[in-house]
Design a protein around this motif. Structure first.
Motif, PDB file in Angstrom:
ATOM      1  N   ILE A   1       0.874  -1.172   0.000  1.00 31.93           N
ATOM      2  CA  ILE A   1       0.000   0.000   0.000  1.00 31.93           C
ATOM      3  C   ILE A   1       0.912   1.223   0.000  1.00 31.93           C
ATOM      4  N   GLY A   2       0.778   2.071  -1.006  1.00 35.24           N
ATOM      5  CA  GLY A   2       1.606   3.261  -1.108  1.00 35.24           C
ATOM      6  C   GLY A   2       0.930   4.475  -0.495  1.00 35.24           C
ATOM      7  N   VAL A   3       1.705   5.236   0.256  1.00 32.07           N
ATOM      8  CA  VAL A   3       1.238   6.504   0.831  1.00 32.07           C
ATOM      9  C   VAL A   3       2.079   7.621   0.232  1.00 32.07           C
ATOM     10  N   PRO A   4       1.501   8.402  -0.671  1.00 38.93           N
ATOM     11  CA  PRO A   4       2.245   9.537  -1.209  1.00 38.93           C
ATOM     12  C   PRO A   4       2.384  10.616  -0.130  1.00 38.93           C
ATOM     13  N   ILE A   5       3.595  11.114   0.038  1.00 38.82           N
ATOM     14  CA  ILE A   5       3.867  12.138   1.049  1.00 38.82           C
ATOM     15  C   ILE A   5       3.938  13.506   0.370  1.00 38.82           C
ATOM     16  N   LYS A   6       3.304  14.475   0.988  1.00 40.01           N
ATOM     17  CA  LYS A   6       3.311  15.846   0.468  1.00 40.01           C
ATOM     18  C   LYS A   6       4.663  16.476   0.809  1.00 40.01           C
ATOM     19  N   ALA A   7       5.588  16.401  -0.128  1.00 35.33           N
ATOM     20  CA  ALA A   7       6.918  16.974   0.071  1.00 35.33           C
ATOM     21  C   ALA A   7       7.180  18.105  -0.915  1.00 35.33           C
ATOM     22  N   SER A   8       6.699  17.959  -2.123  1.00 39.23           N
ATOM     23  CA  SER A   8       6.819  19.011  -3.139  1.00 39.23           C
ATOM     24  C   SER A   8       5.621  18.884  -4.070  1.00 39.23           C
ATOM     25  N   LEU A   9       5.367  19.897  -4.849  1.00 35.28           N
ATOM     26  CA  LEU A   9       4.240  19.898  -5.795  1.00 35.28           C
ATOM     27  C   LEU A   9       2.931  19.454  -5.142  1.00 35.28           C
ATOM     28  N   GLU A  10       2.762  19.827  -3.885  1.00 38.95           N
ATOM     29  CA  GLU A  10       1.564  19.485  -3.098  1.00 38.95           C
ATOM     30  C   GLU A  10       1.337  17.970  -2.990  1.00 38.95           C
ATOM     31  N   GLY A  11       2.369  17.177  -3.251  1.00 37.84           N
ATOM     32  CA  GLY A  11       2.267  15.722  -3.168  1.00 37.84           C
ATOM     33  C   GLY A  11       1.800  15.053  -4.442  1.00 37.84           C
ATOM     34  N   MET A  12       1.456  15.846  -5.448  1.00 42.34           N
ATOM     35  CA  MET A  12       0.968  15.259  -6.703  1.00 42.34           C
ATOM     36  C   MET A  12       2.046  14.438  -7.409  1.00 42.34           C
ATOM     37  N   ASP A  13       3.302  14.873  -7.307  1.00 41.63           N
ATOM     38  CA  ASP A  13       4.386  14.104  -7.925  1.00 41.63           C
ATOM     39  C   ASP A  13       4.480  12.721  -7.293  1.00 41.63           C
ATOM     40  N   ALA A  14       4.380  12.656  -5.971  1.00 38.99           N
ATOM     41  CA  ALA A  14       4.435  11.370  -5.265  1.00 38.99           C
ATOM     42  C   ALA A  14       3.218  10.511  -5.600  1.00 38.99           C
ATOM     43  N   LEU A  15       2.048  11.121  -5.619  1.00 28.92           N
ATOM     44  CA  LEU A  15       0.825  10.382  -5.937  1.00 28.92           C
ATOM     45  C   LEU A  15       0.930   9.730  -7.311  1.00 28.92           C
ATOM     46  N   LEU A  16       1.330  10.501  -8.306  1.00 32.35           N
ATOM     47  CA  LEU A  16       1.414   9.964  -9.662  1.00 32.35           C
ATOM     48  C   LEU A  16       2.517   8.911  -9.784  1.00 32.35           C
ATOM     49  N   ALA A  17       3.630   9.106  -9.090  1.00 32.56           N
ATOM     50  CA  ALA A  17       4.715   8.124  -9.147  1.00 32.56           C
ATOM     51  C   ALA A  17       4.273   6.792  -8.545  1.00 32.56           C
ATOM     52  N   ILE A  18       3.433   6.827  -7.510  1.00 37.78           N
ATOM     53  CA  ILE A  18       3.002   5.590  -6.851  1.00 37.78           C
ATOM     54  C   ILE A  18       1.861   4.920  -7.607  1.00 37.78           C
ATOM     55  N   VAL A  19       0.907   5.700  -8.066  1.00 40.10           N
ATOM     56  CA  VAL A  19      -0.291   5.110  -8.664  1.00 40.10           C
ATOM     57  C   VAL A  19      -0.055   4.624 -10.098  1.00 40.10           C
ATOM     58  N   GLN A  20       0.891   5.195 -10.805  1.00 39.21           N
ATOM     59  CA  GLN A  20       1.116   4.861 -12.215  1.00 39.21           C
ATOM     60  C   GLN A  20       2.133   3.730 -12.375  1.00 39.21           C
ATOM     61  N   MET A  21       1.830   2.581 -11.820  1.00 37.27           N
ATOM     62  CA  MET A  21       2.735   1.443 -11.898  1.00 37.27           C
ATOM     63  C   MET A  21       2.496   0.668 -13.189  1.00 37.27           C
ATOM     64  N   PRO A  22       3.541   0.006 -13.692  1.00 36.25           N
ATOM     65  CA  PRO A  22       3.375  -0.775 -14.917  1.00 36.25           C
ATOM     66  C   PRO A  22       2.559  -2.042 -14.662  1.00 36.25           C
ATOM     67  N   PRO A  23       1.993  -2.632 -15.707  1.00 32.19           N
ATOM     68  CA  PRO A  23       1.217  -3.867 -15.549  1.00 32.19           C
ATOM     69  C   PRO A  23       2.045  -4.945 -14.843  1.00 32.19           C
ATOM     70  N   GLY A  24       1.410  -5.605 -13.907  1.00 36.68           N
ATOM     71  CA  GLY A  24       2.050  -6.690 -13.175  1.00 36.68           C
ATOM     72  C   GLY A  24       2.698  -6.270 -11.873  1.00 36.68           C
ATOM     73  N   ILE A  25       2.802  -4.969 -11.614  1.00 29.21           N
ATOM     74  CA  ILE A  25       3.414  -4.475 -10.379  1.00 29.21           C
ATOM     75  C   ILE A  25       2.415  -3.535  -9.683  1.00 29.21           C
ATOM     76  N   PRO A  26       1.347  -4.092  -9.118  1.00 28.55           N
ATOM     77  CA  PRO A  26       0.353  -3.219  -8.494  1.00 28.55           C
ATOM     78  C   PRO A  26       0.818  -2.673  -7.149  1.00 28.55           C
ATOM     79  N   VAL A  27       0.435  -1.447  -6.891  1.00 29.25           N
ATOM     80  CA  VAL A  27       0.597  -0.830  -5.580  1.00 29.25           C
ATOM     81  C   VAL A  27      -0.748  -0.179  -5.261  1.00 29.25           C
ATOM     82  N   ALA A  28      -1.414  -0.677  -4.227  1.00 30.60           N
ATOM     83  CA  ALA A  28      -2.633  -0.009  -3.771  1.00 30.60           C
ATOM     84  C   ALA A  28      -2.206   1.368  -3.276  1.00 30.60           C
ATOM     85  N   THR A  29      -2.932   2.394  -3.657  1.00 35.59           N
ATOM     86  CA  THR A  29      -2.503   3.747  -3.320  1.00 35.59           C
ATOM     87  C   THR A  29      -3.630   4.501  -2.640  1.00 35.59           C
TER      88      THR A  29
END
Length: 168
Positions: A84-112
């Motif tokens: 389970i991924g928790v994006p942390i608000k460190a820069s860009l209001e946390g949107m960079d972290a959110l997108l990096a965690i949620v946009q995983m390639p097929p076969g490598i799921p991360v619940a976000t």
């Protein structure tokens, strides 16, 4: 005690966010561990953790990271334990972290969960564990009822608030 859940954060600066997850797991009596690991600064340690998690009895991993936020995905790539991924608000209001965690390639799921939403990550971890634990299902149901009661009580309090044009 053998931990069932592992809370991993990119650095101890994430602890103020991740404390909510720890407190909920503690409330439910679920043994957990907390560690700081960095996908970029300690990649060998991340690999050792991820590849050994299941053998150590870890059932769910909650991984938090900010900015590039590769930690949850890197861990998920090396284990079959749910992450389970928790994006942390460190820069860009946390949107960079959110997108990096949620946009995983097929076969490598991360619940976000949402940005800084470690409490929801812990609740999701409890729900995962409860699928095979009837006593935990009962505790979870009671917790959800408590949430419901808070709203019912809040509405009762709001009914007492008076304004000249308020209709309820």
């Amino acid at each position: 005690m053998t931990p069932k859940v592992s809370i991993i954060m990119g650095s101890t600066s994430d602890l103020p966010v991740m404390e909510k997850a720890a407190a909920l797991l503690d409330e439910f009596g679920i043994p957990f561990e907390m560690n700081a690991l960095s996908a970029h600064r300690t990649p060998h340690e991340v690999e050792a953790f991820a590849t050994g998690a299941q053998a150590r009895g870890i059932k769910v991993i909650i991984a938090a990271a900010g900015m590039a936020a590769h930690l949850p995905g890197v861990i998920a790539a090396m284990t079959t334990v749910p992450v389970i991924g928790v994006p942390i608000k460190a820069s860009l209001e946390g949107m960079d972290a959110l997108l990096a965690i949620v946009q995983m390639p097929p076969g490598i799921p991360v619940a976000t969960v949402g940005i800084n939403a470690s409490l929801n990550a812990a609740i999701l971890a409890v729900q995962m564990l409860a699928t095979g634990d009837e006593a935990l299902q009962v505790k979870l149901a009671a917790y959800k009822e408590k949430l419901k009661k808070k709203i019912v009580d809040a509405n009762a309090q709001l009914a007492e608030v008076k304004y000249a044009n308020k209709t309820n």
